[in-house]
Design an enzyme around this catalytic site. Sequence first.
Site, mmCIF file in Angstrom:
data_model
loop_
_atom_site.group_PDB
_atom_site.id
_atom_site.type_symbol
_atom_site.label_atom_id
_atom_site.label_comp_id
_atom_site.label_asym_id
_atom_site.label_seq_id
_atom_site.Cartn_x
_atom_site.Cartn_y
_atom_site.Cartn_z
ATOM 1 N N PHE A 1 -14.198 4.120 4.399
ATOM 2 C CA PHE A 1 -13.295 3.189 3.714
ATOM 3 C C PHE A 1 -12.775 3.855 2.450
ATOM 4 C CE2 PHE A 1 -12.264 -0.420 0.936
ATOM 5 C CZ PHE A 1 -11.413 -1.115 1.785
ATOM 6 N N GLY B 1 0.783 -1.236 0.000
ATOM 7 C CA GLY B 1 0.000 0.000 0.000
ATOM 8 C C GLY B 1 0.811 1.279 0.000
ATOM 9 N N ASP C 1 -4.833 2.485 11.052
ATOM 10 C CA ASP C 1 -6.244 2.361 11.407
ATOM 11 C C ASP C 1 -6.322 2.074 12.906
ATOM 12 O OD1 ASP C 1 -8.956 1.843 11.320
ATOM 13 O OD2 ASP C 1 -8.811 0.019 10.166
ATOM 14 N N ASP D 1 -6.184 -0.419 -1.464
ATOM 15 C CA ASP D 1 -6.783 -1.365 -2.410
ATOM 16 C C ASP D 1 -8.064 -1.992 -1.906
ATOM 17 O OD1 ASP D 1 -5.604 -3.039 -0.377
ATOM 18 O OD2 ASP D 1 -5.762 -4.698 -1.790
ATOM 19 N N LYS E 1 -6.279 7.226 10.548
ATOM 20 C CA LYS E 1 -7.701 7.027 10.876
ATOM 21 C C LYS E 1 -7.844 7.080 12.397
ATOM 22 C CE LYS E 1 -10.369 4.304 7.640
ATOM 23 N NZ LYS E 1 -10.880 2.995 7.210
ATOM 24 N N GLU F 1 4.008 4.110 5.922
ATOM 25 C CA GLU F 1 2.711 3.414 5.872
ATOM 26 C C GLU F 1 1.729 4.216 5.032
ATOM 27 O OE1 GLU F 1 1.331 0.719 6.639
ATOM 28 O OE2 GLU F 1 2.083 -0.150 8.508
ATOM 29 N N ASP F 2 0.806 3.515 4.384
ATOM 30 C CA ASP F 2 -0.271 4.220 3.696
ATOM 31 C C ASP F 2 -1.306 4.725 4.688
ATOM 32 O OD1 ASP F 2 -0.997 1.616 4.362
ATOM 33 O OD2 ASP F 2 -1.901 1.136 2.427
HETATM 34 P P1 5GP Z 1 -4.365 -1.462 11.439
HETATM 35 O O1 5GP Z 1 -3.824 -0.086 11.701
HETATM 36 O O2 5GP Z 1 -5.818 -1.569 11.836
HETATM 37 O O3 5GP Z 1 -3.566 -2.561 12.062
HETATM 38 O O4 5GP Z 1 -4.352 -1.813 9.905
HETATM 39 C C1 5GP Z 1 -4.025 -0.986 8.901
HETATM 40 C C2 5GP Z 1 -4.331 -1.739 7.611
HETATM 41 O O5 5GP Z 1 -5.755 -1.857 7.419
HETATM 42 C C3 5GP Z 1 -3.850 -0.955 6.414
HETATM 43 O O6 5GP Z 1 -2.514 -1.267 6.093
HETATM 44 C C4 5GP Z 1 -4.835 -1.370 5.345
HETATM 45 O O7 5GP Z 1 -4.432 -2.574 4.744
HETATM 46 C C5 5GP Z 1 -6.132 -1.643 6.075
HETATM 47 N N1 5GP Z 1 -7.062 -0.490 6.001
HETATM 48 C C6 5GP Z 1 -7.477 0.262 7.034
HETATM 49 N N2 5GP Z 1 -8.327 1.229 6.618
HETATM 50 C C7 5GP Z 1 -8.442 1.084 5.278
HETATM 51 C C8 5GP Z 1 -9.181 1.804 4.267
HETATM 52 O O8 5GP Z 1 -9.895 2.785 4.505
HETATM 53 N N3 5GP Z 1 -9.027 1.357 2.993
HETATM 54 C C9 5GP Z 1 -8.262 0.290 2.657
HETATM 55 N N4 5GP Z 1 -8.201 -0.052 1.376
HETATM 56 N N5 5GP Z 1 -7.560 -0.413 3.585
HETATM 57 C C10 5GP Z 1 -7.646 -0.024 4.889
#
Ligand code: 5GP
Length: 195
Positions: free
Chosen positions: A146, A42, A97, A153, A125, A93-94
């Site tokens: 989302f 990402g 969350d 993706d 987020k 990181e992209d």
């Molecule tokens: P976390 O911070 O919850 O451990 O996970 C982050 C991952 O959740 C990101 O790398 C991505 O793969 C996925 N993710 C979280 N929010 C989104 C979103 O709005 N769109 C997409 N495509 N992936 C998301």
Amino acid sequence: MSDPFVEVITESDLQRRVSQLGAEIADDYQTTVPVVVGVLKGSIPFLADLVRAIDSTLQVDFLSLTRFGEEGRVSIAMDVSVPLRGRDVIIVEDIVDTGLTLTALHRMLMLREPNSLQTVTLLDKAPRRIVDIDLAYRGFEIGDEFLLGYGLDWGGHYRNLRSLWAVMDLGAFADDPHRFTEVVHPSAGGAFLRR
Ligand code: 5GP
């Protein structure tokens, strides 16, 4: 009826913010050569733009993660190609969350004894955060929607979009992703690889 897909961050807004982040990072790392580590896949568009906005010497590397279950357990599927001991490491990181993935990655990389370890994320987020983490640099704070595009993706699709889009009804989108393809690639015939 409201629009099912909304362009929330345009290409020019992305480019402007990424340039600012690059300038900040160049300023903070003037006396060292950092290793900029992109988390695949990402981070690719963001990293490609970001490193070109950092006007100083750096190294680029990548790793990829495998996630297990919902509790944020991860392992490194593909590792970086340079030792991180004593280095100034910047994780790219992209999106952050819940923060679980980044927390686990941070813990694993700290075991390698870098001189410093910071994170730059394009998107934060923040309302969904479960674990507290320190983000040295972030592009945009966003809500709970989302997003797709610019690295983000759905089943591997849409990472190549130049801007970021919010999907307003995820259920309807999952039933018929073609509708989004037609919006963002109107002249491409709507080709889509079914999962
Ligand atoms: P976390 O911070 O919850 O451990 O996970 C982050 C991952 O959740 C990101 O790398 C991505 O793969 C996925 N993710 C979280 N929010 C989104 C979103 O709005 N769109 C997409 N495509 N992936 C998301």
